[in-house]
Every structure is written in structure tokens, then in C-alpha cells.
Design a protein around this motif. Structure first.
Motif, short mmCIF file in Angstrom:
data_model
loop_
_atom_site.label_atom_id
_atom_site.label_comp_id
_atom_site.label_asym_id
_atom_site.label_seq_id
_atom_site.Cartn_x
_atom_site.Cartn_y
_atom_site.Cartn_z
N ASP A 210 10.57 -13.14 1.32
CA ASP A 210 9.77 -12.47 2.17
C ASP A 210 10.37 -11.42 2.98
O ASP A 210 11.69 -11.45 2.90
N MET A 211 9.99 -10.58 3.56
CA MET A 211 10.41 -9.53 4.34
C MET A 211 9.58 -9.16 5.44
O MET A 211 8.52 -9.50 5.69
N ARG A 212 10.56 -8.37 6.57
CA ARG A 212 9.75 -7.83 7.75
C ARG A 212 10.30 -6.84 8.14
O ARG A 212 11.55 -6.57 8.32
N LEU A 213 9.73 -5.63 8.49
CA LEU A 213 10.31 -4.48 9.33
C LEU A 213 9.58 -4.40 10.85
O LEU A 213 8.35 -4.40 10.77
N ARG A 214 10.49 -4.49 11.71
CA ARG A 214 9.89 -4.52 12.81
C ARG A 214 10.53 -3.06 13.92
O ARG A 214 11.78 -2.96 13.63
N ASP A 235 4.68 -8.18 8.13
CA ASP A 235 5.23 -9.31 8.79
C ASP A 235 5.49 -10.56 7.95
O ASP A 235 4.26 -11.08 7.59
N ASN A 236 6.46 -10.71 7.51
CA ASN A 236 6.76 -12.06 6.68
C ASN A 236 6.08 -11.93 5.51
O ASN A 236 5.52 -13.04 5.19
N ILE A 237 5.77 -10.88 4.82
CA ILE A 237 5.13 -10.86 3.77
C ILE A 237 5.70 -11.40 2.54
O ILE A 237 7.15 -10.85 2.43
N VAL A 238 5.18 -12.14 1.76
CA VAL A 238 5.97 -12.58 0.48
C VAL A 238 6.09 -11.72 -0.42
O VAL A 238 4.85 -11.01 -0.59
N LEU A 239 7.01 -11.53 -0.82
CA LEU A 239 7.33 -10.41 -1.95
C LEU A 239 6.37 -10.77 -3.34
O LEU A 239 6.66 -11.89 -3.78
N GLY A 240 5.58 -9.76 -3.84
CA GLY A 240 4.61 -10.13 -4.85
C GLY A 240 3.38 -10.19 -4.41
O GLY A 240 2.48 -10.37 -5.39
N THR A 241 2.96 -10.09 -3.06
CA THR A 241 1.36 -10.16 -2.61
C THR A 241 1.17 -8.83 -2.05
O THR A 241 0.08 -8.85 -1.15
N GLN A 242 1.69 -7.66 -2.85
CA GLN A 242 1.39 -6.49 -2.24
C GLN A 242 -0.11 -6.35 -2.67
O GLN A 242 -0.41 -6.46 -3.87
N SER A 257 -4.48 -12.52 4.12
CA SER A 257 -4.56 -13.13 5.54
C SER A 257 -3.64 -12.24 6.40
O SER A 257 -3.81 -12.50 7.69
N GLN A 258 -2.58 -11.58 6.07
CA GLN A 258 -1.65 -10.81 6.59
C GLN A 258 -1.79 -9.51 7.02
O GLN A 258 -2.18 -8.92 5.93
N PRO A 259 -1.94 -9.02 8.20
CA PRO A 259 -2.16 -7.61 8.35
C PRO A 259 -1.17 -6.78 7.85
O PRO A 259 0.16 -7.17 8.21
N ILE A 260 -1.12 -5.55 7.45
CA ILE A 260 0.04 -4.93 7.01
C ILE A 260 0.68 -4.20 8.18
O ILE A 260 2.19 -4.21 8.17
N ILE A 261 0.14 -4.02 9.27
CA ILE A 261 0.86 -3.53 10.54
C ILE A 261 0.28 -4.49 11.61
O ILE A 261 -1.06 -4.73 11.77
#
Length: 705
Positions: A210-214, A235-242, A257-261
Motif C-alpha cells: 500500500d501507499m500514501r502521499l500526505r 490514503d493507504n491505497i492497496v496497489l492494484g486497486t486503481q 471505499s477509499q476516497p482518492i483525496i
């Protein structure tokens, strides 16, 4: 004109000029250092010092000498000869060229010229009592601490980016439901509707990245006005769920379920006199972070900002902060098409909270410099800490009707206002001591202790206030409540009436220590405790759809550390979710090498022993008629290790691993309820399962700017 007299005058003038030039070169740059030289030139006792009038007269005489004539137009040398001055008195043979000019060998008092100074030095002396230090004499560390002038408005950019990869083996402990981490879906999911046999009953591995840019820009409007924003992109997006990743054979997994921003914080700040006022949605950090935790650490997983108005005032060497918080405002309208502005639909269902904090801590740059000076220069211990006190109350909450269509206005009457009657008092004490008597010695001890006290008249979700005759009682009215307290603190009627009230009594303690005595090794002992109760699975329960909820009043005795306060890698962080109903001891050691002011490498080893505070709150409890009892208090022993490369607190690369050996406290019993559902199996266990060990390997990359 007498040639010999002219020659003697010329030689005397040359000697005076040469002596003055040499004196000026030997004179120090400051007035204080010039005092000894001036004292050496003080006229002797038998020759009186010239008065101010004499100095003025000499100055006028000098001007006349410069013009070459006196007031009557007669040249000085001619006047001297006419007055009968003997030539031998100033003969060149009587002049010592190496001697300092004195009243005896010059015929007049010598006035010392002022020492050399610079306009910057004069300006510094005029504006401060501190001694001026030339720029070239400043230490390099001091130069680096000088902040350049800012032109307002400007933006200070900060933030972080992280990439985490985790390989998790057997995190469900082979108990099929006691861990908060379920097994892989292929372990219990069939390939089609013609069979119940899972795809791979032996699967036990979870592996994801997963990754996150803050981004955290701070907009400085003026020196006293600031705006701050914290936003997470992916926010803590699992790679491959784009979104929209269309491959040849279909669509890749999409996590909607996770917002992009996601905006976590947005607050404004103003300095008024010596106080600071802040308003908006902001982070909240206190002490070690077992209660209020801003979630800004490298491995933090959740954000828990708070909406508040805050006023911070310095009081002697302490700070006092008073806040009015908005933890929950209850029912609020959606933006109305004809009005456009959402609003709080009522105040009776609001959670009101007020916090007072009195603390000693380095908040400003000046505080940090004074703290470092005391610690490293004066070699004295530094103490921080304080009291954080929260008062929280709620009169009622809105209970929507099941299946009600929630429209913009219709939903406001599609439910009931249920009486709550909550009052909570939360004192939190924090203390930290750091002592650095020698460059190769450091002692740090930190302690945080919290208590949660109070009472809740209705700790559940069912309404109260129905008499045995089915008469409605308005428990919100103080007089009515006083006359019907038993009815307002229970649900049901007659023989089915059940007490819904509870008294709050929760406790939590965390200790951290560090000892360094030279060499590459540091070590310490950490520990903690969180109160619990006699309710299985840490006071949680799940429904058939997999939603995990608190078991109401039975779970009110469980104090839960903030999930951002992380003790280990597996048991508390993943299997249980946080420290609750447990105590633990954690000895640790860290070895640093290739250490420089800008970077270092380190290896850290941890051992965590944990046990339950109340065995009846573990999965091993025996359940009879929904009442938990018995159980085993031993939870597990975990060993963690990590190798890190750290560069100036701006980059960290970590390779970490851990292994958990679970004990009998995590062994489910017959009739125990699963914490998470397991396929199509019933929520209650039909047999016991011995837990097996779990392990993980994780790689983490973190950038801070």
C-alpha cells in the motif's frame, strides 16, 4: 626663514604621523579592549591632563597650523624665531624615534585616537546590551540556525510519502475467527455454487503493498496569522486497486471505499499578544499518545483529528490550553437544494466536550534552544509533562427507524431521540525526564497514565423511559428523570426489564525508557497496562455480515490504547487491533553503526510478553447464558527485529520481521463467539482450536519533507 628650524619642524611632524599610524594599527576593534592602551598613554602626574578647553584650543591651533599662518598672518616658524625660542630645545638629536609620543617629548598632550569600529557594531551596541560578534567569528552551527527574513504571505510545504509491503503468514492463528485478521478468502470460498469445498483450504498467506502521499502546507499570511491543511492523496491505497485499470481479461480490483483525496485537517491560527488561538479540524497529540495521538508517525495507520476551538496561553514556564471540542454533533441535515447550507438539526443529541491542559513542553524554537542548552551545555536534566483533563457529556442520540427513507427533510422525523445521560471525566498525566550528563551517556524515561471515570444512564442503543404500564416517560426532563430514575436507566418492561446504566472506570498506563552508556548499543524496557472486563473477545462482537461492534455496557470497562501507539508487529497491532485488557513487558536493544550527523544505520531487537488483565475478556473464556467466565490470561510471546537506514529524519528504509507464539489465552472454547465471521460457519464455535504461531516480513519506505 631659518632652514634648520624648518627641518626640525618637518622631522617632528613626521614622527607624530608615524606614531599615530602605528597606534591606530595596534588598537583593538572594541572600546573595552582599547582601555589598557589608553591607560598606558595617560599623562604622568606632573603633567596635568588637558581640559576640554585646552583640547579645543589645540584643535584650533592645529587648524591654524594647517593653513600655515596664525591670526595675525605671521607664519608659526617665523613667530617662534622672533619670540626667542631656542633651537636646541627641539633639536633632532634629542628626539628618540622609537619612543612613544608623550607630553615630555612632544611639548603637548597626546590624544589617543578612537578605536576602529564598524557601523554594524555601533548599531548592535545601540540596540542591545549583548556584545557584538563579527560575522566571520560566528560558529557554523549558529549561522545555520539563523532564519532568513520572510516575505509575507508565503507557504511552508511539508509532507510525506510512504510505500509499505507486508507478507503475513497465519495471522488468523488457525483459530478461524479469534483474530481480527481473517484468513485468505481462498481458504473458505468455493469455486462455484455446486460445491462447498474451498478453493484452497490450506491457504494462510496475505501479501499486499500500500501507499500514501500526505501533503501538509502551512500558509503564513502574516507573522501572526497562519492556515494549515493536511490532506492524504491515495490514503493507504492497496496497489492494484486503481480506478479504471482495464486489463485484457477484465477489470482489476477496485477499492471504492477509499476516497482518492481525503482532507484530515484544516485549521487557522492567530497570535494575539502572547496567546495563540486556533480553530478548525486539527490533530491532537498528548504525551506518549495512548489517548490523544495525531497519527503522524512512520507506521501510523489511522487519522483521528478533532474539531475544536483552542486557546493556548504561556503561564510562567508552562503553557495552559483551553479547548471547546466538537466530537459529534448528532443528526445534521444534508445540503438543501433551496438553502444550500447543511446545519446541525438539534443540540440535544450533541456530544459536548471541553479540555484543559497545563503542561511544560518545548513548543517554540526558543523553547527548544533553551531545552538543548540546559541538557547539553549545563548538563542538567530536562523535565516535561503536564495534566490533560477532558470533560465529555451527551444528553441523547438520534435513533433512526429501520428501513426509513432518509430524505433531506423527511428523515428528521424518521426516528426517535433516545435518552443517553452520559458524563465522563478523563484525566491524563504525562511525565518525561531526559538526562545527558556526558556525550556518551543518555537516560530517558517517559510515563503516561490515564483514567476514564463517569456514568452513562443508557449505555446501549435501545430506548429507555417506558414504565411497566407502557407509559412514556420523558427522561430528558430533569424533574421527570429524578422521579423515574429506575425507568430512565433500564430497557423493557416488567420481568423483561434490564439495567442499561453503567459506571465507567477505565485505566491505562504506558512506560518507555532508554539508556545509552557509550558505544553503539542502546537499550531499554517498555511496558504498559490497559484495563478490561469480563466480556469475551475484548468486548467486541460481530454480526453475520462481518461488522464488528462494541458489546455496549459490557465493553465499557475496556480501555483501548490509540491504535497509532504501536507496541509490536502482530498481536496488538493486528490480531487484537490495539492494547486492551492486557499488560505487557517489552525489553529492547538497538545497535547503531555508520552513524554521522546526516545519516545512520541501526538494528533493533524487541521481545514482547503479554497477558490479559481479565481472562474472562479473552477468546478463551467460557460462555454460559451470554456470561463470560474463566479463561486463560497468557496471551503470547513475540519477537520482532528491524534493520533501518535513516537519513536526517527525511528518509527511512526499513526491513522488519516478527514471529508470534500464541498462548492459551487465544484458544477459543466451545460456545465462544467468533470475533470475525469465517465463511458460512456459525458465529459460535462448536469445538476448540489450538492457536498456532504467526510470522511476518515487511519492507517500508518513508520520505518526509
Amino acid at each position: 626663514m631659518n632652514n634648520s628650524l624648518l627641518f626640525r619642524c618637518l622631522v617632528t611632524a613626521l614622527l607624530v604621523c608615524a606614531t599615530s599610524s602605528a597606534y591606530a594599527q595596534d588598537t583593538p576593534a572594541t572600546q573595552d579592549s582599547a582601555e589598557p592602551a589608553a591607560a598606558a598613554d595617560t599623562p604622568s602626574a606632573d603633567v596635568p591632563a588637558p581640559s576640554d578647553e585646552a583640547e579645543d584650543a589645540d584643535a584650533e591651533e592645529g587648524d591654524a597650523d594647517e593653513d600655515g599662518a596664525g591670526e595675525d598672518g605671521v607664519a608659526d616658524e617665523d613667530r617662534a624665531g622672533e619670540d626667542g625660542v631656542e633651537e636646541e630645545a627641539v633639536a633632532p638629536a634629542l628626539v628618540d624615534e622609537d619612543a612613544e609620543p608623550t607630553p615630555e617629548n612632544t611639548g603637548k598632550a597626546i590624544i589617543a585616537p578612537p578605536p576602529k569600529t564598524s557601523p554594524i557594531a555601533d548599531l548592535a551596541k545601540a540596540s542591545s546590551n549583548d556584545e557584538f560578534v563579527p560575522l566571520e567569528d560566528l560558529d557554523e552551527a549558529v549561522l545555520q540556525s539563523i532564519t532568513p527574513a520572510k516575505v509575507y504571505p508565503f507557504v511552508d510545504w511539508s509532507g510525506s510519502f510512504r510505500l509499505r509491503n507486508a507478507y503475513k503468514k497465519n495471522f488468523d492463528l488457525d483459530t478461524f475467527g479469534t483474530s481480527a485478521v481473517p484468513p485468505p478468502v481462498e481458504q473458505y470460498t468455493p469455486p462455484n455454487d455446486q460445491t462447498t469445498t474451498p478453493v484452497d483450504a490450506e491457504a494462510d498467506t496475505l501479501w499486499s503493498t500500500d501507499m500514501r502521499l500526505r501533503l501538509e502546507p502551512e500558509i503564513n499570511i502574516t507573522e501572526s496569522l497562519r492556515l494549515h491543511v493536511e490532506a492524504d492523496l491515495l490514503d493507504n491505497i492497496v496497489l492494484g486497486t486503481q480506478q479504471g485499470n482495464i486489463e485484457r481479461f477484465g477489470v482489476a480490483g477496485v477499492d471504492k471505499s477509499q476516497p482518492i483525496i481525503k482532507v484530515n485537517e484544516a485549521w487557522a491560527e492567530i497570535d494575539v499578544l502572547s496567546a495563540t488561538f486556533r480553530a478548525g479540524r486539527m490533530d491532537d497529540q498528548w504525551g506518549l499518545g495512548i489517548f490523544a495521538n495525531d497519527g503522524d508517525c512512520f507506521s501510523c495507520r489511522v487519522e483521528n483529528p478533532i474539531d475544536r476551538l483552542s486557546l493556548t496561553i504561556p503561564v510562567w514556564e508552562f503553557y495552559a490550553r483551553l479547548t471547546a471540542d466538537f466530537p459529534a454533533d448528532g443528526l445534521a441535515t444534508a445540503p438543501l437544494t433551496f438553502a444550500g447550507q447543511a446545519y446541525d438539526a438539534g443540540q440535544i443529541d450533541d456530544v459536548d466536550q471541553y479540555t484543559l491542559a497545563i503542561f511544560h513542553q518545548a513548543r517554540t524554537r526558543q523553547d527548544r534552544e533553551l531545552r538543548a542548552h540546559r541538557l547539553q551545555v549545563e548538563k542538567k536534566p530536562v523535565f516535561d509533562g503536564g495534566l490533560y483533563f477532558t470533560y465529555r457529556t451527551q444528553r441523547g442520540f438520534f435513533q433512526p427507524n429501520s428501513g426509513a427513507d432518509a430524505g433531506e427533510l423527511d428523515r428528521l422525523d424518521q426516528g426517535t431521540l433516545t435518552y443517553r445521560g452520559m458524563q465522563m471525566y478523563i484525566p491524563d498525566l504525562w511525565f518525561e525526564m531526559m538526562y545527558n550528563p556526558e556525550p556518551d551517556m543518555l537516560l530517558r524515561v517517559s510515563l503516561e497514565a490515564i483514567g476514564v471515570f463517569g456514568n452513562i444512564d443508557n449505555a446501549g442503543t435501545d430506548p429507555v423511559g417506558v414504565s411497566d404500564d407502557n407509559d412514556a416517560v420523558n427522561c430528558f426532563d430533569a424533574d421527570t428523570f429524578a422521579a423515574n430514575e429506575a425507568i430512565c436507566t433500564s430497557t423493557g418492561t416488567g420481568s423483561d426489564r434490564k439495567d442499561a446504566s453503567t459506571t465507567l472506570s477505565q485505566f491505562g498506563v504506558a512506560l518507555e525508557s532508554e539508556l545509552y552508556m557509550g558505544g553503539p548499543v542502546r537499550f531499554g524496557l517498555n511496558g504498559g497496562f490497559a484495563s478490561g472486563g469480563a466480556e469475551r473477545n475484548w468486548g467486541f462482537q460481530s454480526d453475520a455480515s462481518g461488522h464488528i461492534n462494541s458489546r455496549g455496557r459490557a465493553a465499557m470497562q475496556f480501555y483501548r490504547f490509540s491504535p497509532n501507539y504501536q507496541v509490536d508487529m502482530i498481536l496488538f497491532r493486528e490480531v487484537i487491533g490495539t492494547v486492551t485488557n492486557a499488560y505487557y513487558a517489552k525489553p529492547w536493544a538497538q545497535v547503531r553503526f555508520f552513524e554521522s550527523p546526516a545519516s545512520r544505520m541501526e538494528i533493533q531487537l524487541d521481545a514482547i510478553f503479554s497477558a490479559a488483565a481479565d481472562p474472562a475478556g479473552t477468546p478463551s473464556a467460557v460462555v454460559v447464558d451470554e456470561i463470560s467466565s474463566g479463561g486463560n490470561s497468557l496471551l503470547g510471546l513475540e519477537f520482532d527485529a528491524a534493520a533501518r537506514y535513516i537519513e536526517s529524519d527525511q528518509f527511512q528504509a526499513e526491513l522488519a520481521g516478527g514471529i508470534l507464539f500464541p498462548f492459551a489465552g487465544l484458544e477459543p472454547q466451545i460456545n465462544s463467539q467468533r470475533l470475525v465471521p469465517y465463511g458460512d460457519q456459525p458465529l459460535q464455535y462448536g469445538q476448540t482450536f489450538a492457536p498456532s504461531f504467526a510470522w511476518t516480513i515487511q519492507a517500508n519506505l518513508n520520505w518526509h519533507f
